[in-house]
Design an enzyme around this catalytic site. Structure first.
Site, mmCIF file in Angstrom:
data_model
loop_
_atom_site.group_PDB
_atom_site.id
_atom_site.type_symbol
_atom_site.label_atom_id
_atom_site.label_comp_id
_atom_site.label_asym_id
_atom_site.label_seq_id
_atom_site.Cartn_x
_atom_site.Cartn_y
_atom_site.Cartn_z
ATOM 1 C CB SER A 189 -17.876 9.697 -10.500
ATOM 2 O OG SER A 189 -17.073 8.590 -10.809
ATOM 3 C CE1 TYR B 43 -17.944 7.859 -5.458
ATOM 4 C CE2 TYR B 43 -17.650 7.136 -7.722
ATOM 5 C CZ TYR B 43 -17.359 8.018 -6.698
ATOM 6 O OH TYR B 43 -16.486 9.046 -6.928
ATOM 7 C CE LYS C 287 -19.322 11.036 -6.855
ATOM 8 N NZ LYS C 287 -19.319 12.302 -6.071
HETATM 9 P P1 NAI Z 1 -11.092 12.280 -0.568
HETATM 10 O O1 NAI Z 1 -11.453 11.078 0.213
HETATM 11 O O2 NAI Z 1 -9.711 12.816 -0.466
HETATM 12 O O3 NAI Z 1 -12.087 13.485 -0.269
HETATM 13 C C1 NAI Z 1 -13.405 13.352 0.159
HETATM 14 C C2 NAI Z 1 -13.566 14.215 1.385
HETATM 15 O O4 NAI Z 1 -14.942 14.210 1.767
HETATM 16 C C3 NAI Z 1 -12.764 13.688 2.571
HETATM 17 O O5 NAI Z 1 -11.904 14.714 3.064
HETATM 18 C C4 NAI Z 1 -13.830 13.284 3.573
HETATM 19 O O6 NAI Z 1 -13.449 13.472 4.930
HETATM 20 C C5 NAI Z 1 -14.977 14.170 3.183
HETATM 21 N N1 NAI Z 1 -16.276 13.626 3.621
HETATM 22 C C6 NAI Z 1 -16.703 12.349 3.524
HETATM 23 N N2 NAI Z 1 -17.939 12.226 4.028
HETATM 24 C C7 NAI Z 1 -18.309 13.467 4.458
HETATM 25 C C8 NAI Z 1 -19.478 13.985 5.051
HETATM 26 N N3 NAI Z 1 -20.523 13.200 5.331
HETATM 27 N N4 NAI Z 1 -19.524 15.307 5.340
HETATM 28 C C9 NAI Z 1 -18.468 16.116 5.069
HETATM 29 N N5 NAI Z 1 -17.324 15.672 4.518
HETATM 30 C C10 NAI Z 1 -17.245 14.356 4.197
HETATM 31 O O7 NAI Z 1 -11.411 11.926 -2.104
HETATM 32 P P2 NAI Z 1 -11.414 12.832 -3.415
HETATM 33 O O8 NAI Z 1 -10.893 11.984 -4.493
HETATM 34 O O9 NAI Z 1 -10.813 14.150 -3.167
HETATM 35 O O10 NAI Z 1 -12.986 12.975 -3.677
HETATM 36 C C11 NAI Z 1 -13.649 14.226 -3.810
HETATM 37 C C12 NAI Z 1 -14.906 14.023 -4.625
HETATM 38 O O11 NAI Z 1 -14.555 13.680 -5.960
HETATM 39 C C13 NAI Z 1 -15.804 12.892 -4.131
HETATM 40 O O12 NAI Z 1 -17.156 13.265 -4.278
HETATM 41 C C14 NAI Z 1 -15.467 11.751 -5.073
HETATM 42 O O13 NAI Z 1 -16.502 10.813 -5.152
HETATM 43 C C15 NAI Z 1 -15.243 12.515 -6.357
HETATM 44 N N6 NAI Z 1 -14.493 11.795 -7.367
HETATM 45 C C16 NAI Z 1 -13.159 11.604 -7.234
HETATM 46 C C17 NAI Z 1 -12.442 10.957 -8.229
HETATM 47 C C18 NAI Z 1 -10.961 10.806 -8.177
HETATM 48 O O14 NAI Z 1 -10.378 10.341 -9.190
HETATM 49 N N7 NAI Z 1 -10.290 11.169 -7.085
HETATM 50 C C19 NAI Z 1 -13.122 10.385 -9.395
HETATM 51 C C20 NAI Z 1 -14.524 10.700 -9.471
HETATM 52 C C21 NAI Z 1 -15.170 11.364 -8.479
#
Ligand code: NAI
Length: 284
Positions: free
Chosen positions: A152, A165, A169
């Protein structure tokens, strides 16, 4: 469509929504058999249900693709071992792992409890470690593997309220750097994606006009490339709204202050020591 994944099997963690969902859909569209993993909890990591993962599997199947659903937490070693077993029984191999699952527990460092750090490090860093460890012997045996870590901008550059975080990351980049060295002989390539996208994680952080330009599928384009046969190795790809660039850890040339170097010598030479104008990436 030239990048295709026919005959390949991919596991995408946290693929019940947001970025993981678009990664899973695109990999499946391009022929991969996909395991859609998601714990189905809230952004801060509470609760859980298989509903989110099941829905994405239904979407993939409706579009003519192949997928199975898995509701394990990436932090649970036994459950992840079962996820791998389930994948091998269903599809017989594992070529791609996208470590995408994640949660947030944002607070200023002053207010952050140690527990807020432990859980965030556990899901992002240990979750990726556990999933990677579980597929590593299979990829080594196959002499083929593509692994994506989700880092990230907060980890690479820092962000207020994300000490936990950010640590997790950037930890993933350190993890990747060593795996790149160890995976080379078996053609296991590990890269990191640093995304910015409109998902439930960011929906309250940016204005709507900005979010409208940040479709997660624009990050997925980069992730799918990192999953491909011709993927680079050890790159950090930043992706946001159709714009792509790499980030890298760089170093400048050494300044030799001699065997009797003191703190005062370091101070006196700081301008030279910290001059990054000729910085370069260390060859791996
Ligand atoms: P999101 O919240 O939509 O997706 C994350 C998913 O991970 C969720 O569906 C959640 O249920 C699942 N999850 C959480 N803990 C879990 C576990 N212990 N085991 C299995 N599944 C689990 O958020 P998003 O934005 O799609 O995030 C995806 C990745 O991208 C994350 O790692 C986030 O940190 C990273 N990220 C996102 C950014 C953004 O701008 N959206 C920016 C930088 C990084």
């Amino acid at each position: 469509m030239s990048i295709d994944f026919k005959g390949k099997v991919a596991i995408v963690t946290g693929a019940g929504g947001g970025l993981g969902r678009t990664h899973a859909l695109e990999l499946a569209k391009r022929g991969a058999k996909v395991v859609v993993n998601d714990l189905g909890g809230s952004v801060d990591g509470l609760g859980g249900s298989s509903e989110a993962a099941n829905k994405v599997v239904a979407e993939i199947k409706a579009a003519g693709g192949e997928a199975i659903s898995n509701g394990s937490s990436v932090t649970d070693e036994t459950a992840v071992a079962n996820l791998v077993k389930q994948t091998m029984e269903a599809f017989g191999r594992i070529d791609i792992l996208v470590n995408n699952a994640g949660i947030l527990r944002d607070k200023s460092f002053k207010k952050m409890e140690v527990a807020d750090a432990k859980i965030v490090l556990d899901v992002h860093l240990m979750g990726s470690f556990i999933c990677t460890k579980a597929v590593w012997p299979i990829m080594s045996e196959q002499n083929y593997g593509r692994i994506v870590m989700t880092t990230s901008p907060s980890g690479l550059f820092g962000n207020f309220g994300q000490a936990n975080y950010g640590a997790a990351k950037l930890g993933l980049v350190g993890f990747m750097n060593t795996l790149v060295i160890e995976g080379k002989k078996n053609d296991i390539r590990i890269n990191a994606i640093s995304p910015v996208a409109a998902t439930r994680m960011t929906e309250n952080l940016m204005p709507k006009e900005m979010l409208d330009k940040l479709g997660p599928e624009l990050v997925t384009a980069g992730v799918v490339f990192l999953c491909s046969t011709d993927a680079p190795n050890g790159s950090i790809l930043q992706a946001m709204g159709g714009q792509f660039h790499v980030a890298a850890v760089m170093e400048n040339e050494m300044v030799n202050l001699g065997e009797k170097a003191t703190a005062d010598d370091v101070a006196a030479n700081w301008a030279k020591i910290s001059d990054l104008s000729k910085a370069r990436v260390r060859p791996k």
